[in-house]
Scaffold this active site. Structure first.
Site, PDB file in Angstrom:
ATOM      1  N   GLU A 264       0.833  -1.206   0.000  1.00 31.27           N
ATOM      2  CA  GLU A 264       0.000   0.000   0.000  1.00 31.27           C
ATOM      3  C   GLU A 264       0.872   1.262   0.000  1.00 31.27           C
ATOM      4  O   GLU A 264       1.881   1.335   0.694  1.00 31.27           O
ATOM      5  CB  GLU A 264      -0.887  -0.026   1.236  1.00 31.27           C
ATOM      6  N   LYS A 321      -9.623   2.282  -2.962  1.00 26.40           N
ATOM      7  CA  LYS A 321     -10.100   1.738  -1.693  1.00 26.40           C
ATOM      8  C   LYS A 321     -11.481   2.300  -1.364  1.00 26.40           C
ATOM      9  O   LYS A 321     -11.699   3.511  -1.408  1.00 26.40           O
ATOM     10  CB  LYS A 321      -9.103   2.077  -0.579  1.00 26.40           C
ATOM     11  N   CYS A 374      -5.418  -2.848   2.756  1.00 27.75           N
ATOM     12  CA  CYS A 374      -5.256  -2.779   4.204  1.00 27.75           C
ATOM     13  C   CYS A 374      -6.503  -3.218   4.952  1.00 27.75           C
ATOM     14  O   CYS A 374      -6.871  -4.390   4.952  1.00 27.75           O
ATOM     15  CB  CYS A 374      -4.823  -1.362   4.588  1.00 27.75           C
TER      16      CYS A 374
END
Length: 499
Positions: A264, A321, A374
């Site tokens: 990430e 995301k 994540c």
């Protein structure tokens, strides 16, 4: 003097359940990673059942449940203190408040379950009602207000035979079975047979479920890169490119894999201005496609993204995301709060990130993949939300935010659970944490430990057939809990003495 002594004794008796609730909750948290001390689990849940059975009122039961949850979450989520130490001069003073408010807020779900169990049922039926309502409280914790299912009961069992139930009933089902098995231990003193029956039946269910048969590795190889950037250096102008050069050196090694995965926000600049950097990365990778984390801007909004670079160094696919971390990647009423200097901890983008459209598949050279950035790997419902079944799960993450104690290991457990629930392999690339190739049965095939820079070339496992949980999600368990709660309520009312 005698009356004073009696008052003091009465006060100690009132304080005893409070201490038992707090201590039992803390004991239960030791079943989480990295401790996995399951020996305290039956003791803690038996104490929870006893507290509800002994509660003189719904209010007393609710307080016991809240204190139990406070002890559990305060110890189990103590890693939440770590992000506040990245810039201690600015944020360290907030750390204890963050932990206390988070633990106290999550404990409200449990307090409500305990209180309602005492209010809506009586006698031993309170334990059955508590099983259902506590499970429903965990549904609420997982889904409401963006959800936070971290430290759920199913996470206790990752390295035990009980984990084989995840492809069938999912994490909420495994949590329900945990309560079914151990809450009745509160009855051991008065009814030994009733106390022992539930754990025996639960063990029989676990043993009856076969472990998944793996199909073996494919012919594809994935290079997973872990640059190991401490969070206080990751964005520092004097250090940030050092970690890119480190990742580039790992990517340049022979023999060449079929895909290279960086973690990430591995590239410390916006995608909009990173053309030269992406060309250098592609050249270093020898034309092997690279999937990496990077931020991007679109129409004034900033996104935390995963980008696939093709052989020419051009973005071939992008995923933004969707499930953001509250107060980490965005702040409610972010534009207004930004005027007062309040931003998300993890966001380098003004008032915070914007959310992407949701689960989307990405075509990689090794198959169809569902990217998870994540925190998204914490939510089984997000994985089930994909329009079609992928061949692979890919998690890119920056676990440096979670510190070096419990946080990274608890995050890893949840990633393993997602692989097991879906019967899919997972590629996990962490900035630092535990980077790994995870098999469809949740086992770690290859891994890089926390705090170590390096890379692994791992053979990609073949996916298993679709699991029952991947088809049904949490609905069967939710409806079962509602049915149990409703049944106990009407049964209790029917047997209640009439005045």
């Amino acid at each position: 003097m005698m009356s004073l002594g009696l008052r003091q004794a009465a006060r100690r008796l009132r304080l005893a359940p409070a201490g038992l609730a707090l201590g039992s909750g803390a004991l239960l948290s030791l079943a989480l990673a990295p401790w996995h001390m399951l020996i305290g689990l039956p003791v803690a849940l038996a104490a929870a059942g006893w507290l509800v059975l002994q509660a003189a009122s719904a209010r007393a039961a609710a307080l016991a449940g809240w204190l139990f949850g406070l002890g559990y979450f305060a110890f189990g989520l103590s890693w939440i203190l770590e992000p506040f130490q990245i810039d201690p001069d600015r944020h360290a003073w907030m750390a204890p408040f963050a932990l206390v408010f988070l633990a106290a807020g999550l404990a409200l779900f449990w307090g409500a379950a305990f209180g309602l169990a005492a209010r809506l049922s009586h006698g031993a039926a309170r334990l059955v009602m508590l099983v259902a309502l506590w499970s429903l409280a965990e549904f609420g914790r997982a889904y409401l207000l963006t959800g936070f299912p971290w430290a759920a009961f199913g996470q206790f069992w990752i390295d035990t035979p009980a984990a084989s139930l995840l492809p069938w009933i999912g994490p909420q089902g495994l949590a329900l079975l945990t309560l079914v098995a151990f809450l009745p231990l509160a009855l051991l003193r008065k009814s030994p047979a009733a106390g022992i029956l539930s754990p025996v039946l639960a063990a029989a269910i676990v043993l009856a479920v076969p472990a998944p048969d793996l199909a073996g590795p494919s012919e594809k190889t994935v290079r997973i890169v872990q640059p190991n950037a401490p969070q206080d250096q990751k964005w520092h102008p004097d250090h940030r490119w050092e970690f890119v050069r480190r990742a580039l050196a790992f990517s340049s090694e022979d023999p060449r894999p079929d895909l290279i995965v960086w973690p990430e926000t591995a590239v410390p600049q916006l995608l909009n201005y990173a053309e030269d950097t992406l060309q250098v990365i592609t050249e270093g990778a020898g034309g092997v496609p690279v999937l990496l984390g990077i931020q991007r801007e679109d129409g004034g909004a900033y996104y935390n993204s995963a980008v696939l670079l093709d052989a020419d160094g051009l973005p071939a696919a992008t995923y933004d995301k969707a499930h953001l971390v509250p107060f980490g990647e965005y702040v409610p009423f972010g534009d207004f709060m930004a005027q007062f200097g309040i931003h998300g901890f993890a966001s380098q983008a003004g008032a915070g990130y914007a959310a992407g459209p949701g689960a989307r598949l990405m075509e990689l050279p090794i198959g169809s993949a569902l990217p998870l950035i994540c925190y998204e790997a914490v939510f089984p419902q997000d994985v089930n939300a994909a329009a079609a079944r992928p061949d692979i799960l890919v998690q890119i993450t920056n676990d440096a935010w979670f510190g070096t104690r419990s946080g990274p290991y608890q995050h890893l457990v949840q990633a393993r659970m997602r692989a097991l629930e879906q019967g899919l392999p997972m590629i996990r690339a962490a900035n630092t944490g535990v980077s790994a190739m995870i098999a469809p049965d949740g086992q770690l095939l290859d891994q890089l430990p926390l705090g170590q820079a390096g890379y692994i070339d791992a053979a990609l496992p073949m996916p298993l057939p679709p699991t029952l949980y991947s088809r049904t999600g949490d609905w069967p368990v939710f409806l079962l809990c509602m049915f149990i709660a409703g049944g106990v309520f009407f049964f209790s009312r029917a047997l209640a003495p009439r005045s």
